[in-house]
Design a protein around this motif. Structure first.
Motif, PDB file in Angstrom:
ATOM      1  N   ALA A   1      -8.020  20.569  45.314  1.00 44.91           N
ATOM      2  CA  ALA A   1      -8.598  21.493  44.336  1.00 44.91           C
ATOM      3  C   ALA A   1      -7.577  22.548  43.930  1.00 44.91           C
ATOM      4  O   ALA A   1      -6.898  23.122  44.775  1.00 44.91           O
ATOM      5  CB  ALA A   1      -9.831  22.162  44.920  1.00 44.91           C
ATOM      6  N   LEU A   2      -7.499  22.769  42.633  1.00 46.76           N
ATOM      7  CA  LEU A   2      -6.598  23.775  42.086  1.00 46.76           C
ATOM      8  C   LEU A   2      -7.385  24.661  41.124  1.00 46.76           C
ATOM      9  O   LEU A   2      -8.304  24.189  40.454  1.00 46.76           O
ATOM     10  CB  LEU A   2      -5.445  23.122  41.325  1.00 46.76           C
ATOM     11  N   PRO A   3      -7.007  25.922  41.024  1.00 43.35           N
ATOM     12  CA  PRO A   3      -7.730  26.813  40.116  1.00 43.35           C
ATOM     13  C   PRO A   3      -7.787  26.312  38.675  1.00 43.35           C
ATOM     14  O   PRO A   3      -8.778  26.505  37.993  1.00 43.35           O
ATOM     15  CB  PRO A   3      -6.950  28.122  40.211  1.00 43.35           C
ATOM     16  N   LEU A   4      -6.780  25.599  38.226  1.00 47.38           N
ATOM     17  CA  LEU A   4      -6.777  25.141  36.844  1.00 47.38           C
ATOM     18  C   LEU A   4      -7.833  24.074  36.561  1.00 47.38           C
ATOM     19  O   LEU A   4      -8.094  23.739  35.412  1.00 47.38           O
ATOM     20  CB  LEU A   4      -5.391  24.621  36.448  1.00 47.38           C
ATOM     21  N   MET A   5      -8.471  23.537  37.582  1.00 47.77           N
ATOM     22  CA  MET A   5      -9.488  22.506  37.380  1.00 47.77           C
ATOM     23  C   MET A   5     -10.783  23.079  36.815  1.00 47.77           C
ATOM     24  O   MET A   5     -11.536  22.362  36.175  1.00 47.77           O
ATOM     25  CB  MET A   5      -9.743  21.755  38.679  1.00 47.77           C
ATOM     26  N   GLY A   6     -11.042  24.323  37.081  1.00 48.51           N
ATOM     27  CA  GLY A   6     -12.216  24.974  36.515  1.00 48.51           C
ATOM     28  C   GLY A   6     -13.490  24.186  36.710  1.00 48.51           C
ATOM     29  O   GLY A   6     -13.773  23.727  37.804  1.00 48.51           O
ATOM     30  N   THR A   7     -14.241  24.004  35.631  1.00 43.75           N
ATOM     31  CA  THR A   7     -15.547  23.350  35.726  1.00 43.75           C
ATOM     32  C   THR A   7     -15.498  21.854  35.417  1.00 43.75           C
ATOM     33  O   THR A   7     -16.542  21.216  35.340  1.00 43.75           O
ATOM     34  CB  THR A   7     -16.559  24.030  34.782  1.00 43.75           C
TER      35      THR A   7
END
Length: 130
Positions: free
Chosen positions: A79-85
């Motif tokens: 999981a990476l922050p750029l994956m968002g929703t």
């Protein structure tokens, strides 16, 4: 007469907490002020997706809590922050992990050879915990 069973019929220990942690990683890590409502909404979406695998896992005689463990693994490793929703990465990654944990298809010798690589990686990761 058999009734249809879906993931909501299973009590999946720890799944909501795992999904909340994952939501926090993909949202709050990039925006620390994300509201609790948004985190809960995304966690619920992750949970519904994961629960779709509960019947397959349960019918294989396996503990459905492995879904929560798989979500924790995704939060740690993928999981990476750029994956968002975006949910597609989650669906695909979870499907792959479930297939590794609860095999449902026969593999060719060439495909099965990769399982030795996975086995080596798992042994290394478990050794690193010691």
């Amino acid at each position: 007469m058999d009734e249809s069973i879906d993931g909501s019929d299973f009590d999946i220990a720890g799944l909501h907490d795992a999904c909340l942690e994952l939501a926090h990683v993909v949202l709050a890590a990039s925006r620390p002020q994300v509201s609790r409502d948004i985190l809960e909404t995304l966690a619920d979406r992750f949970e519904r997706e994961a629960a779709d695998f509960a019947l397959l896992v349960g019918n294989a005689g396996r503990d459905t809590a492995l879904l929560a463990r798989a979500v924790h693994y995704l939060a740690d490793a993928h999981a990476l922050p750029l994956m968002g929703t975006d949910m597609e990465w989650f669906r695909q990654a979870l499907a792959c992990l479930v297939e590794l944990a609860v095999p449902g298809i026969a593999l060719s010798p060439k495909g099965a050879a990769f399982l030795h690589d996975v086995e080596t990686g798992i042994a290394q990761s478990l050794h690193d915990l010691d």
